[in-house]
Design a protein around this motif. Sequence first.
Motif, PDB file in Angstrom:
ATOM      1  N   GLY A  50       0.819  -1.213   0.000  1.00 29.01           N
ATOM      2  CA  GLY A  50       0.000   0.000   0.000  1.00 29.01           C
ATOM      3  C   GLY A  50       0.848   1.256   0.000  1.00 29.01           C
ATOM      4  O   GLY A  50       0.560   2.222  -0.718  1.00 29.01           O
ATOM      5  N   LEU A  51       1.914   1.262   0.805  1.00 26.05           N
ATOM      6  CA  LEU A  51       2.816   2.419   0.852  1.00 26.05           C
ATOM      7  C   LEU A  51       3.552   2.604  -0.471  1.00 26.05           C
ATOM      8  O   LEU A  51       3.726   3.737  -0.943  1.00 26.05           O
ATOM      9  CB  LEU A  51       3.821   2.267   1.994  1.00 26.05           C
ATOM     10  CG  LEU A  51       3.255   2.384   3.407  1.00 26.05           C
ATOM     11  CD1 LEU A  51       4.329   2.038   4.438  1.00 26.05           C
ATOM     12  CD2 LEU A  51       2.715   3.786   3.643  1.00 26.05           C
ATOM     13  N   ILE A  52       3.973   1.500  -1.083  1.00 27.18           N
ATOM     14  CA  ILE A  52       4.645   1.578  -2.384  1.00 27.18           C
ATOM     15  C   ILE A  52       3.700   2.166  -3.425  1.00 27.18           C
ATOM     16  O   ILE A  52       4.061   3.061  -4.190  1.00 27.18           O
ATOM     17  CB  ILE A  52       5.146   0.185  -2.813  1.00 27.18           C
ATOM     18  CG1 ILE A  52       6.312  -0.245  -1.928  1.00 27.18           C
ATOM     19  CG2 ILE A  52       5.552   0.174  -4.287  1.00 27.18           C
ATOM     20  CD1 ILE A  52       6.707  -1.695  -2.093  1.00 27.18           C
ATOM     21  N   SER A  53       2.480   1.682  -3.434  1.00 26.68           N
ATOM     22  CA  SER A  53       1.484   2.177  -4.381  1.00 26.68           C
ATOM     23  C   SER A  53       1.213   3.671  -4.183  1.00 26.68           C
ATOM     24  O   SER A  53       1.135   4.439  -5.144  1.00 26.68           O
ATOM     25  CB  SER A  53       0.190   1.379  -4.217  1.00 26.68           C
ATOM     26  OG  SER A  53      -0.827   1.883  -5.032  1.00 26.68           O
ATOM     27  N   LEU A  54       1.079   4.072  -2.922  1.00 28.61           N
ATOM     28  CA  LEU A  54       0.829   5.479  -2.608  1.00 28.61           C
ATOM     29  C   LEU A  54       1.976   6.364  -3.092  1.00 28.61           C
ATOM     30  O   LEU A  54       1.753   7.407  -3.716  1.00 28.61           O
ATOM     31  CB  LEU A  54       0.631   5.640  -1.102  1.00 28.61           C
ATOM     32  CG  LEU A  54       0.354   7.052  -0.596  1.00 28.61           C
ATOM     33  CD1 LEU A  54      -0.989   7.548  -1.116  1.00 28.61           C
ATOM     34  CD2 LEU A  54       0.369   7.066   0.915  1.00 28.61           C
ATOM     35  N   ARG A  55       3.220   5.941  -2.834  1.00 23.79           N
ATOM     36  CA  ARG A  55       4.382   6.740  -3.250  1.00 23.79           C
ATOM     37  C   ARG A  55       4.504   6.783  -4.771  1.00 23.79           C
ATOM     38  O   ARG A  55       4.845   7.830  -5.342  1.00 23.79           O
ATOM     39  CB  ARG A  55       5.664   6.183  -2.621  1.00 23.79           C
ATOM     40  CG  ARG A  55       6.877   7.012  -2.922  1.00 23.79           C
ATOM     41  CD  ARG A  55       6.734   8.421  -2.378  1.00 23.79           C
ATOM     42  NE  ARG A  55       7.875   9.217  -2.753  1.00 23.79           N
ATOM     43  CZ  ARG A  55       7.858  10.518  -2.971  1.00 23.79           C
ATOM     44  NH1 ARG A  55       6.735  11.198  -2.812  1.00 23.79           N
ATOM     45  NH2 ARG A  55       8.938  11.157  -3.315  1.00 23.79           N
ATOM     46  N   GLU A  56       4.208   5.673  -5.446  1.00 21.06           N
ATOM     47  CA  GLU A  56       4.235   5.673  -6.907  1.00 21.06           C
ATOM     48  C   GLU A  56       3.220   6.664  -7.464  1.00 21.06           C
ATOM     49  O   GLU A  56       3.495   7.388  -8.418  1.00 21.06           O
ATOM     50  CB  GLU A  56       3.945   4.271  -7.450  1.00 21.06           C
ATOM     51  CG  GLU A  56       5.092   3.312  -7.326  1.00 21.06           C
ATOM     52  CD  GLU A  56       4.763   1.916  -7.820  1.00 21.06           C
ATOM     53  OE1 GLU A  56       5.688   1.247  -8.279  1.00 21.06           O
ATOM     54  OE2 GLU A  56       3.588   1.491  -7.729  1.00 21.06           O
ATOM     55  N   ARG A  57       2.040   6.720  -6.845  1.00 24.18           N
ATOM     56  CA  ARG A  57       1.006   7.661  -7.277  1.00 24.18           C
ATOM     57  C   ARG A  57       1.453   9.102  -7.039  1.00 24.18           C
ATOM     58  O   ARG A  57       1.240   9.975  -7.873  1.00 24.18           O
ATOM     59  CB  ARG A  57      -0.295   7.365  -6.542  1.00 24.18           C
ATOM     60  CG  ARG A  57      -1.493   8.067  -7.153  1.00 24.18           C
ATOM     61  CD  ARG A  57      -2.825   7.652  -6.547  1.00 24.18           C
ATOM     62  NE  ARG A  57      -2.952   6.216  -6.371  1.00 24.18           N
ATOM     63  CZ  ARG A  57      -3.133   5.626  -5.182  1.00 24.18           C
ATOM     64  NH1 ARG A  57      -3.216   6.343  -4.096  1.00 24.18           N
ATOM     65  NH2 ARG A  57      -3.241   4.324  -5.091  1.00 24.18           N
ATOM     66  N   GLU A  58       2.090   9.359  -5.882  1.00 22.03           N
ATOM     67  CA  GLU A  58       2.590  10.706  -5.590  1.00 22.03           C
ATOM     68  C   GLU A  58       3.641  11.134  -6.608  1.00 22.03           C
ATOM     69  O   GLU A  58       3.620  12.274  -7.084  1.00 22.03           O
ATOM     70  CB  GLU A  58       3.204  10.752  -4.181  1.00 22.03           C
ATOM     71  CG  GLU A  58       2.196  10.685  -3.067  1.00 22.03           C
ATOM     72  CD  GLU A  58       2.850  10.565  -1.694  1.00 22.03           C
ATOM     73  OE1 GLU A  58       2.105  10.664  -0.695  1.00 22.03           O
ATOM     74  OE2 GLU A  58       4.085  10.380  -1.604  1.00 22.03           O
ATOM     75  N   LEU A  59       4.556  10.236  -6.944  1.00 21.92           N
ATOM     76  CA  LEU A  59       5.588  10.565  -7.931  1.00 21.92           C
ATOM     77  C   LEU A  59       4.977  10.815  -9.306  1.00 21.92           C
ATOM     78  O   LEU A  59       5.393  11.729 -10.021  1.00 21.92           O
ATOM     79  CB  LEU A  59       6.623   9.439  -8.020  1.00 21.92           C
ATOM     80  CG  LEU A  59       7.561   9.283  -6.833  1.00 21.92           C
ATOM     81  CD1 LEU A  59       8.397   8.020  -6.976  1.00 21.92           C
ATOM     82  CD2 LEU A  59       8.458  10.506  -6.690  1.00 21.92           C
ATOM     83  N   ALA A  60       3.988  10.023  -9.677  1.00 26.16           N
ATOM     84  CA  ALA A  60       3.330  10.206 -10.969  1.00 26.16           C
ATOM     85  C   ALA A  60       2.590  11.535 -11.006  1.00 26.16           C
ATOM     86  O   ALA A  60       2.652  12.261 -12.012  1.00 26.16           O
ATOM     87  CB  ALA A  60       2.371   9.055 -11.244  1.00 26.16           C
TER      88      ALA A  60
END
Length: 96
Positions: A50-60
Amino acid sequence: MSDESRKEREILVVMRKVLAQIIKDTTPPSRAMKHPLSDQTIQDVRHCLGLISLRERELADAAGVAQERPYFTDEPAPADVVPISRIGKAPKKDDS
């Protein structure tokens, strides 16, 4: 996208793939079998994903990249592309 955020995105992708592979490798073939990982470890892995997904979304979002979503190959396209040369022309009628 800066080199730093590109590298971070690459690290996140690798981490997500490794965690997914660990899940595949440790998941028992039958639901009747006991999972080798403890319930707490399973929850921790879910939290990490979940944290990885959240950070990927923030970077995108920061890079202005459209949100990447999975799709089916037989899924209809969201819009039909019409060449400019066809705009304003009447569709051809069959002489049948």
